[in-house]
Enzyme design. Structure first.
Site, mmCIF file in Angstrom:
data_model
loop_
_atom_site.group_PDB
_atom_site.id
_atom_site.type_symbol
_atom_site.label_atom_id
_atom_site.label_comp_id
_atom_site.label_asym_id
_atom_site.label_seq_id
_atom_site.Cartn_x
_atom_site.Cartn_y
_atom_site.Cartn_z
ATOM 1 N N TYR A 49 19.360 70.665 27.511
ATOM 2 C CA TYR A 49 17.964 71.024 27.765
ATOM 3 C C TYR A 49 17.237 71.455 26.497
ATOM 4 C CZ TYR A 49 18.449 70.734 32.883
ATOM 5 O OH TYR A 49 18.607 70.285 34.183
ATOM 6 N N ASN A 112 15.938 72.769 42.077
ATOM 7 C CA ASN A 112 15.504 71.431 42.498
ATOM 8 C C ASN A 112 16.627 70.399 42.550
ATOM 9 O OD1 ASN A 112 15.777 71.107 39.788
ATOM 10 N ND2 ASN A 112 13.731 70.294 39.408
ATOM 11 N N HIS A 115 19.316 66.454 38.342
ATOM 12 C CA HIS A 115 18.735 66.030 37.063
ATOM 13 C C HIS A 115 18.889 64.524 36.959
ATOM 14 C CE1 HIS A 115 17.969 65.631 32.745
ATOM 15 N NE2 HIS A 115 18.998 64.785 32.757
#
Ligand code: IDP
Ligand code: MG
Length: 149
Positions: A49, A112, A115
């Site tokens: 990230y 969420n 990825h």
């Protein structure tokens, strides 16, 4: 044929949704060419990230992705990158298209579920990061001609 990196994040793993995520991508016609279960270390999280370092959500994102084991997988198919991101839905589950994984199973950006690489360059970098020591396996699938023209 394109390849993309998929991560089934800690929330999806803890909620027993790994099979659901894999199944949706498989049913779409994408082919698994690499898969492993691992616990992401802080250094790996920061590399993966890296583009988000310095943003307000970055520390929480690193805590989230390192909080529990994940599944990393590489899926292959025509337009695999766009198709996979479409199946995942937009970053924010409340903005994701109905029927996408994030809309169907998520509520917040910070939980969420998945990825997926966002470009060929990201896919190449991310696949090397997670599968540098065990590269994806190219294999002919008997049903390929029924998924790929
Ligand atoms: P993407 O996963 O849809 O490509 P990115 O913008 O690359 O989204 O962000 C990486 C991840 O960082 C997201 O999937 C999400 O988990 C987390 N994230 C992004 N923005 C926020 C935010 O505003 N709050 C909390 N987490 C965020
Ligand atoms: Mg991204």
């Amino acid at each position: 044929m394109e390849r993309t990196l998929v991560l089934i994040k800690p929330d999806a793993m803890q909620r027993g949704l790994a099979g659901e995520v894999i199944s949706r991508l498989e049913r779409r016609g994408l082919k698994i060419v690499a898969i492993r279960l691992l616990r992401v270390t802080k250094p790996l999280a920061k590399k993966h990230y890296g583009e988000h370092e310095g943003k307000p959500f970055f520390p929480g994102l690193v805590d989230y992705i390192t909080s529990s084991p994940i599944i990393a997988a590489v899926f292959e198919g025509p337009d695999a990158i766009a198709a996979t991101r479409q199946t995942m839905g937009a970053t924010s589950p409340t903005e994701a298209a109905p029927g996408s994984i994030r809309a169907d199973f998520g509520l917040q950006k910070g939980r969420n579920l998945t990825h997926a690489s966002d470009s060929p360059a990201s896919a190449k970098r991310e696949i090397a990061l997670f599968f540098g020591d065990a590269p994806p396996v190219a294999w002919p699938r008997d049903t390929d001609r029924w998924s790929f023209e």
